[in-house]
Design an enzyme around this catalytic site. Sequence first.
Site, mmCIF file in Angstrom:
data_model
loop_
_atom_site.group_PDB
_atom_site.id
_atom_site.type_symbol
_atom_site.label_atom_id
_atom_site.label_comp_id
_atom_site.label_asym_id
_atom_site.label_seq_id
_atom_site.Cartn_x
_atom_site.Cartn_y
_atom_site.Cartn_z
ATOM 1 N N SER A 155 -4.703 -8.423 4.217
ATOM 2 C CA SER A 155 -4.674 -6.962 4.299
ATOM 3 C C SER A 155 -5.085 -6.634 2.845
ATOM 4 O O SER A 155 -6.552 -6.904 2.645
ATOM 5 C CB SER A 155 -3.027 -6.304 4.264
ATOM 6 O OG SER A 155 -3.249 -5.059 4.521
ATOM 7 N N ASP A 231 -1.964 -5.069 15.896
ATOM 8 C CA ASP A 231 -1.502 -4.701 14.365
ATOM 9 C C ASP A 231 -1.623 -2.977 14.384
ATOM 10 O O ASP A 231 -2.705 -2.655 14.758
ATOM 11 C CB ASP A 231 -3.017 -5.044 13.380
ATOM 12 C CG ASP A 231 -2.803 -5.021 12.049
ATOM 13 O OD1 ASP A 231 -1.902 -4.027 11.477
ATOM 14 O OD2 ASP A 231 -3.277 -5.981 10.959
ATOM 15 N N HIS A 264 0.450 -7.366 12.166
ATOM 16 C CA HIS A 264 0.112 -7.562 10.714
ATOM 17 C C HIS A 264 1.236 -8.307 9.819
ATOM 18 O O HIS A 264 0.866 -8.385 8.482
ATOM 19 C CB HIS A 264 0.110 -5.941 10.018
ATOM 20 C CG HIS A 264 -0.719 -5.728 8.969
ATOM 21 N ND1 HIS A 264 -2.090 -5.882 8.910
ATOM 22 C CD2 HIS A 264 -0.381 -5.445 7.602
ATOM 23 C CE1 HIS A 264 -2.344 -5.854 7.611
ATOM 24 N NE2 HIS A 264 -1.510 -5.510 6.821
#
Length: 286
Positions: A155, A231, A264
């Site tokens: 991320s 995600d 995620h």
Amino acid sequence: MSASGTMKLNKVSEQLCFGGKQIRFTHTSTALSCEMQFSVFLPPQAETQPVPALYWLSGLTCTDENFSAKAGAQRIAAELGIALIMPDTSPRGEGVPDDENGAYDFGLGAGFYVNATREPFTKHYRMYDYIVNELPQLLEAELPLSDKRAISGHSMGGHGALVIGLRNPQRYSSISAFSPICNPVNCPWGIKAFSGYLADDKSQWQQYDASVLLAIAQDPLPLLVDQGSADSFYPEQLRTDSLIAAAKQSAAPAEIRLQAGYDHSYYFIASFIEQHLRFHARYLCS
């Protein structure tokens, strides 16, 4: 150990793990002007020889502990003889400025791996210099590490890994990322962070944008990226398509994969971390 014979690291904890050592340290950072904490996994091979290292950069709200506790990377790292270096995601401590509203996506836990140029963040928020220069110099002087390095992250940390690897190809052998923020100059997270940390001149933001950097890269490093199709931050925040287009433009040796049904979370990372470690081993251990 440093030439002066004085250890510059303070060991906080140590556990035996797959025949290696999972260790947590603190030290005083010159780049960040504060006390920093980070984790290291040293594989069994480090008992007898210097080993290469994978630097893992974590995402928003994370510390050095998220990857070490959740990714399940130590077993494969022990097999491959690769150290894992897991820094914190921002400066911390008394006097370190935070988001005035306590938001999760700016300030503490959200350093974005840039060198801030806007007050009051310039003194402490220099995570780019910390990761690229200070931390490797310190660890290679104090621990049984070679000068062979790879970089990866998730991320916000995936953004950091891509940017740092692309800007410093002489310092790393390979780059990988999970769910990276690929085009921060064009997404809400990136615009907020860059507006807060950097000058108003948006042309300066581009030095921290992986899609911009990859598109003009002359000789980019081998690159592996995994993005989950389920995600919740994809595609608005992560903008993976921008990175794919940049890789095509520069003919980069990049494999960018969309993994169906994954989100995620660290469940996603744990599912594919072995593939990433073996990818890096091809270049670190050759």
